[in-house]
Design a protein around this motif. Structure first.
Motif, PDB file in Angstrom:
ATOM      1  N   THR A 178     -51.453  92.038  -2.113  1.00  0.00           N
ATOM      2  CA  THR A 178     -50.229  91.651  -2.211  1.00  0.00           C
ATOM      3  C   THR A 178     -50.423  90.090  -2.818  1.00  0.00           C
ATOM      4  O   THR A 178     -51.452  89.554  -3.035  1.00  0.00           O
ATOM      5  CB  THR A 178     -50.058  91.401  -0.668  1.00  0.00           C
ATOM      6  N   ASP A 179     -49.727  89.740  -2.724  1.00  0.00           N
ATOM      7  CA  ASP A 179     -49.202  87.990  -3.587  1.00  0.00           C
ATOM      8  C   ASP A 179     -49.917  86.650  -2.703  1.00  0.00           C
ATOM      9  O   ASP A 179     -50.054  85.834  -2.758  1.00  0.00           O
ATOM     10  CB  ASP A 179     -47.621  87.786  -3.319  1.00  0.00           C
ATOM     11  N   GLU A 180     -50.143  87.486  -1.329  1.00  0.00           N
ATOM     12  CA  GLU A 180     -50.688  86.323  -0.963  1.00  0.00           C
ATOM     13  C   GLU A 180     -52.861  85.955  -1.204  1.00  0.00           C
ATOM     14  O   GLU A 180     -53.636  85.438  -0.413  1.00  0.00           O
ATOM     15  CB  GLU A 180     -51.248  86.609   1.160  1.00  0.00           C
ATOM     16  N   GLN A 227     -55.465  93.587  -8.859  1.00  0.00           N
ATOM     17  CA  GLN A 227     -54.784  94.542  -8.358  1.00  0.00           C
ATOM     18  C   GLN A 227     -55.379  96.250  -7.859  1.00  0.00           C
ATOM     19  O   GLN A 227     -56.437  95.926  -8.621  1.00  0.00           O
ATOM     20  CB  GLN A 227     -53.825  94.924  -9.619  1.00  0.00           C
ATOM     21  N   ILE A 228     -55.229  96.785  -7.675  1.00  0.00           N
ATOM     22  CA  ILE A 228     -56.010  98.221  -7.131  1.00  0.00           C
ATOM     23  C   ILE A 228     -55.095  98.930  -8.313  1.00  0.00           C
ATOM     24  O   ILE A 228     -53.814  99.390  -7.693  1.00  0.00           O
ATOM     25  CB  ILE A 228     -55.838  98.516  -5.533  1.00  0.00           C
ATOM     26  N   ASP A 229     -55.948 100.689  -8.666  1.00  0.00           N
ATOM     27  CA  ASP A 229     -55.511 101.171  -8.925  1.00  0.00           C
ATOM     28  C   ASP A 229     -56.075 102.348  -8.397  1.00  0.00           C
ATOM     29  O   ASP A 229     -56.306 102.514  -7.951  1.00  0.00           O
ATOM     30  CB  ASP A 229     -56.607 101.019 -10.838  1.00  0.00           C
ATOM     31  N   PRO A 230     -53.370 102.186  -7.966  1.00  0.00           N
ATOM     32  CA  PRO A 230     -54.029 103.525  -6.816  1.00  0.00           C
ATOM     33  C   PRO A 230     -54.626 105.113  -8.014  1.00  0.00           C
ATOM     34  O   PRO A 230     -54.482 105.772  -6.549  1.00  0.00           O
ATOM     35  CB  PRO A 230     -52.582 103.946  -6.982  1.00  0.00           C
ATOM     36  N   CYS A 270     -62.014  90.928   2.826  1.00  0.00           N
ATOM     37  CA  CYS A 270     -61.102  90.120   2.728  1.00  0.00           C
ATOM     38  C   CYS A 270     -61.014  88.768   3.243  1.00  0.00           C
ATOM     39  O   CYS A 270     -59.952  89.131   4.761  1.00  0.00           O
ATOM     40  CB  CYS A 270     -59.105  91.150   1.854  1.00  0.00           C
ATOM     41  N   PRO A 271     -60.597  87.786   3.281  1.00  0.00           N
ATOM     42  CA  PRO A 271     -60.147  86.666   4.423  1.00  0.00           C
ATOM     43  C   PRO A 271     -59.276  86.102   4.062  1.00  0.00           C
ATOM     44  O   PRO A 271     -58.883  85.832   5.683  1.00  0.00           O
ATOM     45  CB  PRO A 271     -61.421  85.722   2.999  1.00  0.00           C
ATOM     46  N   VAL A 272     -58.311  86.623   3.373  1.00  0.00           N
ATOM     47  CA  VAL A 272     -56.871  86.320   4.172  1.00  0.00           C
ATOM     48  C   VAL A 272     -55.864  87.649   4.248  1.00  0.00           C
ATOM     49  O   VAL A 272     -55.027  87.174   4.449  1.00  0.00           O
ATOM     50  CB  VAL A 272     -56.094  85.892   2.868  1.00  0.00           C
ATOM     51  N   ASP A 273     -56.752  88.746   4.592  1.00  0.00           N
ATOM     52  CA  ASP A 273     -55.978  90.081   5.046  1.00  0.00           C
ATOM     53  C   ASP A 273     -54.700  90.107   3.943  1.00  0.00           C
ATOM     54  O   ASP A 273     -53.474  90.363   4.843  1.00  0.00           O
ATOM     55  CB  ASP A 273     -55.746  89.966   6.816  1.00  0.00           C
ATOM     56  N   CYS A 274     -55.183  90.058   2.519  1.00  0.00           N
ATOM     57  CA  CYS A 274     -54.012  90.497   1.705  1.00  0.00           C
ATOM     58  C   CYS A 274     -53.987  92.503   1.495  1.00  0.00           C
ATOM     59  O   CYS A 274     -53.781  92.078   0.345  1.00  0.00           O
ATOM     60  CB  CYS A 274     -53.663  89.552   1.244  1.00  0.00           C
ATOM     61  N   ILE A 275     -54.855  93.227   2.119  1.00  0.00           N
ATOM     62  CA  ILE A 275     -54.989  94.249   1.009  1.00  0.00           C
ATOM     63  C   ILE A 275     -53.940  95.275   2.254  1.00  0.00           C
ATOM     64  O   ILE A 275     -55.354  96.249   2.809  1.00  0.00           O
ATOM     65  CB  ILE A 275     -56.014  94.688   1.224  1.00  0.00           C
ATOM     66  N   PRO A 276     -53.383  95.382   2.234  1.00  0.00           N
ATOM     67  CA  PRO A 276     -52.434  96.138   3.108  1.00  0.00           C
ATOM     68  C   PRO A 276     -52.469  98.106   2.139  1.00  0.00           C
ATOM     69  O   PRO A 276     -53.035  98.031   1.316  1.00  0.00           O
ATOM     70  CB  PRO A 276     -50.893  95.869   3.263  1.00  0.00           C
ATOM     71  N   PHE A 277     -52.222  98.608   3.106  1.00  0.00           N
ATOM     72  CA  PHE A 277     -51.928  99.783   2.817  1.00  0.00           C
ATOM     73  C   PHE A 277     -50.833  99.869   2.323  1.00  0.00           C
ATOM     74  O   PHE A 277     -50.323  99.824   2.070  1.00  0.00           O
ATOM     75  CB  PHE A 277     -52.264 101.164   4.126  1.00  0.00           C
TER      76      PHE A 277
END
Length: 82
Positions: free
Chosen positions: A6-8, A32-35, A54-61
């Motif tokens: 995410t943008d975070e 970015q993540i290549d799906p 991730c230190p800012v918890d910006c990688i959700p499903f």
């Protein structure tokens, strides 16, 4: 289900080397993540490694890319065969 960044994102660079499928790369502004390459670490680890570091918890499903465990495992098998 693939993961997304995410943008975070603060571009701290810790997630990219943790991805066993090389699905994470630097995008125009944030990582970015290549799906097509993301298996949520199925086949490698019990939990997605990028989320763990991730230190800012910006990688959700990614809710737009739901995949079963079997589908993720099949993707993993294709990636290691290539």
């Amino acid at each position: 289900m693939s993961l997304m960044i995410t943008d975070e994102c603060i571009n701290c660079d810790v997630c990219e080397p943790e991805c066993p499928n090389q699905a994470i790369s630097q995008g125009p502004e944030i990582y970015q993540i290549d799906p097509e390459r993301c298996t949520e670490c199925v086949g490698h680890f019990n939990e997605p490694q990028c989320q763990q570091v991730c230190p800012v918890d910006c990688i959700p499903f990614d809710p737009d890319r739901k995949e079963s465990q079997d589908a993720l495992h099949q993707k993993y098998l294709k990636l290691i065969a290539a």
